[in-house]
Design an enzyme around this catalytic site. Structure first.
Site, PDB file in Angstrom:
ATOM      1  N   ASP A 160      -0.118  -0.263  12.941  1.00 49.94           N
ATOM      2  CA  ASP A 160       0.891   0.357  13.736  1.00 49.94           C
ATOM      3  C   ASP A 160       0.721   0.634  15.068  1.00 49.94           C
ATOM      4  O   ASP A 160       1.342   0.241  16.406  1.00 49.94           O
ATOM      5  CB  ASP A 160       1.951   1.797  12.831  1.00 49.94           C
ATOM      6  CG  ASP A 160       2.497   0.867  11.963  1.00 49.94           C
ATOM      7  OD1 ASP A 160       1.926   0.236  11.479  1.00 49.94           O
ATOM      8  OD2 ASP A 160       2.608   1.796  11.368  1.00 49.94           O
ATOM      9  N   GLU A 161      -0.148   1.248  14.886  1.00 49.23           N
ATOM     10  CA  GLU A 161      -0.833   2.117  16.306  1.00 49.23           C
ATOM     11  C   GLU A 161      -1.365   0.741  18.017  1.00 49.23           C
ATOM     12  O   GLU A 161      -1.585   1.739  18.602  1.00 49.23           O
ATOM     13  CB  GLU A 161      -1.649   3.255  16.050  1.00 49.23           C
ATOM     14  CG  GLU A 161      -2.972   3.227  15.908  1.00 49.23           C
ATOM     15  CD  GLU A 161      -2.840   3.505  14.476  1.00 49.23           C
ATOM     16  OE1 GLU A 161      -4.202   3.438  13.971  1.00 49.23           O
ATOM     17  OE2 GLU A 161      -2.059   3.289  13.640  1.00 49.23           O
TER      18      GLU A 161
ATOM     19  N   TYR B  17      -2.798 -10.883   1.847  1.00 55.88           N
ATOM     20  CA  TYR B  17      -3.080  -9.092   3.637  1.00 55.88           C
ATOM     21  C   TYR B  17      -4.098  -8.900   2.865  1.00 55.88           C
ATOM     22  O   TYR B  17      -5.819  -8.514   1.640  1.00 55.88           O
ATOM     23  CB  TYR B  17      -2.121  -9.103   1.829  1.00 55.88           C
ATOM     24  CG  TYR B  17      -1.844  -7.260   1.802  1.00 55.88           C
ATOM     25  CD1 TYR B  17      -2.094  -6.737   3.372  1.00 55.88           C
ATOM     26  CD2 TYR B  17      -0.915  -6.009   1.241  1.00 55.88           C
ATOM     27  CE1 TYR B  17      -1.834  -5.412   3.467  1.00 55.88           C
ATOM     28  CE2 TYR B  17      -1.170  -4.805   1.138  1.00 55.88           C
ATOM     29  CZ  TYR B  17      -1.512  -4.699   3.013  1.00 55.88           C
ATOM     30  OH  TYR B  17      -1.328  -3.074   2.568  1.00 55.88           O
TER      31      TYR B  17
ATOM     32  N   THR C  13       0.483  -1.122   0.307  1.00 58.08           N
ATOM     33  CA  THR C  13       0.260   0.656   0.621  1.00 58.08           C
ATOM     34  C   THR C  13       1.262   0.565   0.603  1.00 58.08           C
ATOM     35  O   THR C  13       1.007   2.337  -0.836  1.00 58.08           O
ATOM     36  CB  THR C  13      -0.522   0.078   1.440  1.00 58.08           C
ATOM     37  OG1 THR C  13      -1.640  -1.129   0.941  1.00 58.08           O
ATOM     38  CG2 THR C  13      -1.520   1.437   1.194  1.00 58.08           C
ATOM     39  N   THR C  14       1.746   1.289   0.853  1.00 53.70           N
ATOM     40  CA  THR C  14       2.979   2.358   0.875  1.00 53.70           C
ATOM     41  C   THR C  14       3.258   3.357  -0.258  1.00 53.70           C
ATOM     42  O   THR C  14       3.984   4.010  -0.716  1.00 53.70           O
ATOM     43  CB  THR C  14       3.282   2.521   2.461  1.00 53.70           C
ATOM     44  OG1 THR C  14       2.584   2.761   3.249  1.00 53.70           O
ATOM     45  CG2 THR C  14       4.334   3.860   3.169  1.00 53.70           C
TER      46      THR C  14
ATOM     47  N   VAL D 201       3.739  -5.260  10.159  1.00 49.29           N
ATOM     48  CA  VAL D 201       4.229  -4.768   8.668  1.00 49.29           C
ATOM     49  C   VAL D 201       3.561  -3.236   8.558  1.00 49.29           C
ATOM     50  O   VAL D 201       2.451  -3.505   8.908  1.00 49.29           O
ATOM     51  CB  VAL D 201       3.331  -5.799   7.757  1.00 49.29           C
ATOM     52  CG1 VAL D 201       3.687  -5.051   6.358  1.00 49.29           C
ATOM     53  CG2 VAL D 201       4.321  -6.833   7.323  1.00 49.29           C
TER      54      VAL D 201
ATOM     55  N   LYS E 230      -1.059 -11.401   7.079  1.00 46.29           N
ATOM     56  CA  LYS E 230      -1.187  -9.647   7.473  1.00 46.29           C
ATOM     57  C   LYS E 230      -1.753  -8.820   7.374  1.00 46.29           C
ATOM     58  O   LYS E 230      -2.516  -9.004   6.265  1.00 46.29           O
ATOM     59  CB  LYS E 230       0.119  -9.120   6.156  1.00 46.29           C
ATOM     60  CG  LYS E 230       0.002  -7.176   5.973  1.00 46.29           C
ATOM     61  CD  LYS E 230       0.797  -7.004   4.939  1.00 46.29           C
ATOM     62  CE  LYS E 230       0.724  -5.469   5.440  1.00 46.29           C
ATOM     63  NZ  LYS E 230       0.333  -4.544   5.930  1.00 46.29           N
TER      64      LYS E 230
END
Length: 327
Positions: free
Chosen positions: A208-209, A150, A58-59, A223, A180
């Site tokens: 992430d948070e 994913y 994605t990023t 990830v 993922k």
């Protein structure tokens, strides 16, 4: 040490993986700047402690690239990462099954360590069996590579629970190695772990948070985009978790959340991540590809100020005694 899946890493004595989503490095005209990928590999390894890469996700704007571009990007990461990176996993998902199979086969040919696939999101699979049939056909194009699903329903619109997808999946896809999981549904994630305890699956968390919560529930790695610039801080959290210093781990997670919460309120996405990466790494990431728009100067200035206040940047003019700085 037994390897568990295609993106295993050792963090000192810790059996945890932290894999950044790969940044796509573009020129001013939107063309990919392949020449700085080697420099970026060195930055991740030396500055952030990251040695496993998830390419064309994605990023990295993988689905905004042509097939030939995706192939070339994958080749560069595998080549430049040789003897420096532990694992390079290539995302090969596409709307076209044929294109996804082509990318999977190519990943095997260039020596990638694994492949990952999202659900097709225009003409969507309507139940678990249809989705697994699609994934099975892609995995079969690279039968020697570890295969990861994913799961990112907020972007694909495919709401099939990951728990359902994992039920019996190895019988259909023998190379299946893990998940993922990029969703905030910790009930679904927890059941993925709980119902597959006897299997050596990799459970890679993608929010992430919320990583610390996922670690408590059995995540074996992560990830995410912020590991491109908060990798060192996340490593500190992982190390604290592994030594059962949960108070320190929580402090590190809260510190990371302060930054993410701040930039989310400003408007945070792939474009803004590229701006932060340029700021932190010193490597020009270039603009995103349309329809994404370049991050504003106002956003970059505000993000830089917040990074300074949290001690995420080591600027010479950073003042001592900042009450917000994280320990």
């Amino acid at each position: 040490r037994a390897r568990r899946g295609g993106a295993e890493r050792r963090l000192h004595s810790a059996e945890r993986r932290r894999v950044p989503r790969r940044r796509r490095l573009t020129s001013r005209l939107g063309e990919i700047n392949f020449s700085v990928i080697g420099q970026y590999v060195d930055y991740l390894v030396k500055e952030q402690g990251v040695k496993n890469i998830f390419v064309n996700g994605t990023t990295g704007e993988g689905l905004s690239l042509s097939i030939s571009e995706r192939r070339r990007v994958a080749e560069e990461w595998v080549t430049k990462g040789r003897n420096k990176l532990d694992q390079v996993v290539i995302h090969v998902g596409a709307l076209s099954l044929k294109e996804s199979q082509e990318l999977a086969q190519h990943a095997a040919e260039i020596g990638a360590d694994g492949i990952a696939v999202i659900a097709p999101f225009f003409l969507k699979p309507w139940n678990k069996d249809v989705l697994i049939n699609f994934l099975k056909e892609v995995a079969a194009a690279a039968p020697a590579l570890p295969f990861y699903y994913y799961h990112i329903p907020a972007l694909t619109g495919v709401k099939i629970r990951a728990e359902e997808v994992l039920d019996g999946i190895q019988e259909k896809i023998p190379t299946f190695q893990g998940l993922k999981f990029s969703d905030t549904d910790l009930l679904d994630f927890g059941q993925c772990v709980d119902q597959n305890r006897q299997r050596q699956f990799a459970f890679l968390f993608g929010v992430d948070e919320q990583l610390l919560s996922a670690l408590v529930m059995g995540a074996t790695g992560a990830v995410g985009s912020t590991y491109n610039y908060l990798g060192k801080k996340t490593n500190q959290m992982l190390e604290a978790f592994e030594r059962k210093d949960f108070s320190s781990a929580l402090n590190h997670q809260f510190c990371i959340q302060r930054f993410i919460n701040f930039v989310v309120k400003l408007g945070f996405g792939v474009s803004q991540t590229k701006a932060i990466m340029t700021l932190v790494s010193g490597i020009p990431m270039g603009p995103p590809r349309l329809p994404l728009q370049k991050a504003s100067r106002e956003f970059t200035d505000n993000a830089e100020a917040k990074l300074r206040s949290l001690d995420f940047l080591s600027f010479n003019d950073l003042k001592d005694g900042n009450l917000e700085a994280c320990s």
